[in-house]
Design a protein around this motif. Structure first.
Motif, PDB file in Angstrom:
ATOM      1  N   THR A  71       0.839  -1.191   0.000  1.00  4.16           N
ATOM      2  CA  THR A  71       0.000   0.000   0.000  1.00  4.16           C
ATOM      3  C   THR A  71       0.882   1.252   0.000  1.00  4.16           C
ATOM      4  OG1 THR A  71      -0.133  -0.004   2.411  1.00  4.16           O
ATOM      5  CG2 THR A  71      -1.857  -1.184   1.211  1.00  4.16           C
ATOM      6  N   ILE A  72       0.317   2.364  -0.436  1.00  2.00           N
ATOM      7  CA  ILE A  72       1.082   3.605  -0.571  1.00  2.00           C
ATOM      8  C   ILE A  72       1.296   4.249   0.799  1.00  2.00           C
ATOM      9  CG2 ILE A  72       1.113   5.909  -1.588  1.00  2.00           C
ATOM     10  CD1 ILE A  72      -0.534   4.876  -3.870  1.00  2.00           C
ATOM     11  N   VAL A  73       2.506   4.703   1.045  1.00  2.00           N
ATOM     12  CA  VAL A  73       2.806   5.476   2.248  1.00  2.00           C
ATOM     13  C   VAL A  73       3.595   6.720   1.819  1.00  2.00           C
ATOM     14  CG1 VAL A  73       2.780   3.586   3.907  1.00  2.00           C
ATOM     15  CG2 VAL A  73       4.865   4.045   2.642  1.00  2.00           C
ATOM     16  N   THR A 146       1.530  -1.920   4.639  1.00  2.00           N
ATOM     17  CA  THR A 146       0.599  -3.038   4.778  1.00  2.00           C
ATOM     18  C   THR A 146      -0.593  -2.554   5.615  1.00  2.00           C
ATOM     19  OG1 THR A 146       1.654  -3.871   6.794  1.00  2.00           O
ATOM     20  CG2 THR A 146       2.437  -4.762   4.677  1.00  2.00           C
ATOM     21  N   MET A 147      -1.693  -3.263   5.517  1.00  2.00           N
ATOM     22  CA  MET A 147      -2.876  -2.921   6.301  1.00  2.00           C
ATOM     23  C   MET A 147      -3.669  -4.183   6.550  1.00  2.00           C
ATOM     24  SD  MET A 147      -6.365  -2.227   6.583  1.00  2.00           S
ATOM     25  CE  MET A 147      -7.138  -1.888   5.007  1.00  2.00           C
ATOM     26  N   ASN A 148      -4.196  -4.332   7.768  1.00  2.00           N
ATOM     27  CA  ASN A 148      -5.066  -5.474   8.028  1.00  2.00           C
ATOM     28  C   ASN A 148      -6.334  -5.001   8.734  1.00  2.00           C
ATOM     29  OD1 ASN A 148      -4.771  -5.664  11.004  1.00  2.00           O
ATOM     30  ND2 ASN A 148      -2.669  -6.230  10.545  1.00  2.00           N
ATOM     31  N   TYR A 149      -7.382  -5.779   8.563  1.00  2.00           N
ATOM     32  CA  TYR A 149      -8.690  -5.462   9.132  1.00  2.00           C
ATOM     33  C   TYR A 149      -9.291  -6.744   9.676  1.00  2.00           C
ATOM     34  CZ  TYR A 149     -13.670  -4.292   9.372  1.00  2.00           C
ATOM     35  OH  TYR A 149     -14.965  -4.114   9.783  1.00  2.00           O
ATOM     36  N   ALA A 173     -14.628  -4.054  15.434  1.00  2.00           N
ATOM     37  CA  ALA A 173     -13.635  -4.111  14.359  1.00  2.00           C
ATOM     38  C   ALA A 173     -12.385  -3.320  14.727  1.00  2.00           C
ATOM     39  CB  ALA A 173     -14.234  -3.569  13.065  1.00  2.00           C
ATOM     40  N   LYS A 174     -11.311  -3.636  14.012  1.00  2.00           N
ATOM     41  CA  LYS A 174     -10.056  -2.913  14.197  1.00  2.00           C
ATOM     42  C   LYS A 174      -9.247  -2.979  12.903  1.00  2.00           C
ATOM     43  CE  LYS A 174      -6.135  -2.474  17.379  1.00  2.00           C
ATOM     44  NZ  LYS A 174      -5.465  -3.053  18.566  1.00  2.00           N
ATOM     45  N   GLY A 175      -8.772  -1.817  12.464  1.00  2.00           N
ATOM     46  CA  GLY A 175      -7.904  -1.736  11.287  1.00  2.00           C
ATOM     47  C   GLY A 175      -6.544  -1.206  11.700  1.00  2.00           C
ATOM     48  N   MET A 176      -5.489  -1.795  11.162  1.00  2.00           N
ATOM     49  CA  MET A 176      -4.116  -1.382  11.468  1.00  2.00           C
ATOM     50  C   MET A 176      -3.391  -1.067  10.164  1.00  2.00           C
ATOM     51  SD  MET A 176      -3.585  -1.732  14.859  1.00  2.00           S
ATOM     52  CE  MET A 176      -1.825  -2.083  15.070  1.00  2.00           C
ATOM     53  N   ASP A 177      -2.660   0.045  10.139  1.00  2.00           N
ATOM     54  CA  ASP A 177      -1.865   0.371   8.964  1.00  2.00           C
ATOM     55  C   ASP A 177      -0.721   1.301   9.358  1.00  2.00           C
ATOM     56  OD1 ASP A 177      -3.017   2.824   9.374  1.00  2.00           O
ATOM     57  OD2 ASP A 177      -4.096   2.909   7.473  1.00  2.00           O
ATOM     58  N   TYR A 178       0.041   1.746   8.351  1.00  2.00           N
ATOM     59  CA  TYR A 178       1.138   2.680   8.578  1.00  2.00           C
ATOM     60  C   TYR A 178       0.679   4.123   8.387  1.00  2.00           C
ATOM     61  CZ  TYR A 178       4.317  -1.310   8.460  1.00  2.00           C
ATOM     62  OH  TYR A 178       4.950  -2.487   8.736  1.00  2.00           O
ATOM     63  N   ALA A 207      -5.633   2.387  12.358  1.00  2.00           N
ATOM     64  CA  ALA A 207      -5.900   3.188  11.173  1.00  2.00           C
ATOM     65  C   ALA A 207      -6.810   4.361  11.499  1.00  2.00           C
ATOM     66  CB  ALA A 207      -6.530   2.315  10.084  1.00  2.00           C
ATOM     67  N   ALA A 208      -6.644   5.456  10.770  1.00  2.00           N
ATOM     68  CA  ALA A 208      -7.429   6.659  11.025  1.00  2.00           C
ATOM     69  C   ALA A 208      -8.914   6.439  10.788  1.00  2.00           C
ATOM     70  CB  ALA A 208      -6.918   7.802  10.147  1.00  2.00           C
TER      71      ALA A 208
END
Length: 273
Positions: A71-73, A146-149, A173-178, A207-208
């Protein structure tokens, strides 16, 4: 940098010779996209169990997950390289033009800058705080994220009977990313860029757009008025048209808030952003 007259050429990029000669030059802020990036991909999976409680009422338990790669950072490719404080008394940390602060031993930090953006180096020598001292920060898009949900869902559904039908759903739910935004306008509740390009894990977190709790419900109830109903069952003609055929519908939504990162109008990290 925009010249006053568009027909005039841009001044040259500053280098050591031009700076020493006090010649007219400019430091540019560049940007770009990673030239050898991989195509972003995503994997999704789900698992659900359903059970009929009665003829008209059913419950569903489900799990939904996903994992995204490449994913784009947004990254500042000209960010200073952080150091580890080795002084038991602490080290002075701070960006260009900022009041230094002391960090404890073992902390990753950016040294306090001296004259012309120089940082203390080995053997008492001053070195540039930036990999390219003649370039400002860069706005580069790298495909290193990377991102996970993951979410757990409970649904209760009632089919129409006795004039009532409804559906309710709760999601944890929970989302994690950079990084969840690619620009300042899309990064309202978080920083725009990665904190440290040399250690991406420092920027990994909730994640935001992650919403921990969400409840949704909707219902429809046929009011028992009019011909053949409990109230006014013998009505007809204009009376039935007036009191019959009414329905009560509703939608309910309750949810938690979004995470956010407090931002201040200063650049204590020394990245120039």
């Amino acid at each position: 940098l925009t010249p006053l007259n568009p027909a005039d050429p841009l001044p040259p990029t500053c280098n050591a010779e031009l700076v020493a000669a006090k010649a007219n030059c400019a430091t540019y802020s560049v940007g770009g996209v990673q030239p050898d990036f991989y195509t972003p991909t995503i994997q999704q999976w789900s698992f659900a169990l359903e059970h009929a409680i009665t003829r008209d009422l059913a419950i569903q338990l489900s799990y939904v997950g996903s994992e995204s790669y490449h994913t784009i950072v947004p990254v500042n490719m000209n960010a200073p390289y952080p150091q580890v404080c080795g002084d038991p008394a602490g080290c002075k940390s701070g960006g260009v033009g900022q009041t230094p602060s002391t960090v404890p031993q073992g902390t990753y930090y950016l040294p306090s800058t001296g004259v012309n953006g120089k940082c203390p180096g080995a053997l008492g020598k001053s070195v540039s705080c930036y990999p390219n001292p003649y370039q400002n920060k860069s706005n580069s898009q790298m495909f290193e994220g990377t991102m996970n949900y993951n979410s757990f869902n409970v649904s209760l559904v009632k089919r129409a009977s006795h004039g009532l039908t409804f559906k309710t759903n709760y999601t944890w739910a929970k989302g994690m990313d950079y990084n969840s935004g690619l620009s300042s306008s899309a990064s309202i509740n978080q920083p725009k860029a990665i904190l440290n390009k040399y250690n991406l894990s420092l920027s990994r977190g909730v994640a935001a757009f992650s919403m921990k709790h969400q409840f949704n419900g909707n219902f429809a109830y046929q009011l028992p008025f009019g011909k053949g109903e409990h109230f006014g069952g013998n009505s007809s003609g204009w009376v039935d048209m007036l009191i019959g055929g009414w329905q009560w519908n509703g939608i309910i939504n309750a949810q938690g808030g979004f995470p956010f990162t407090p931002l201040i109008g200063a650049n204590v990290s020394g990245t120039g952003d």
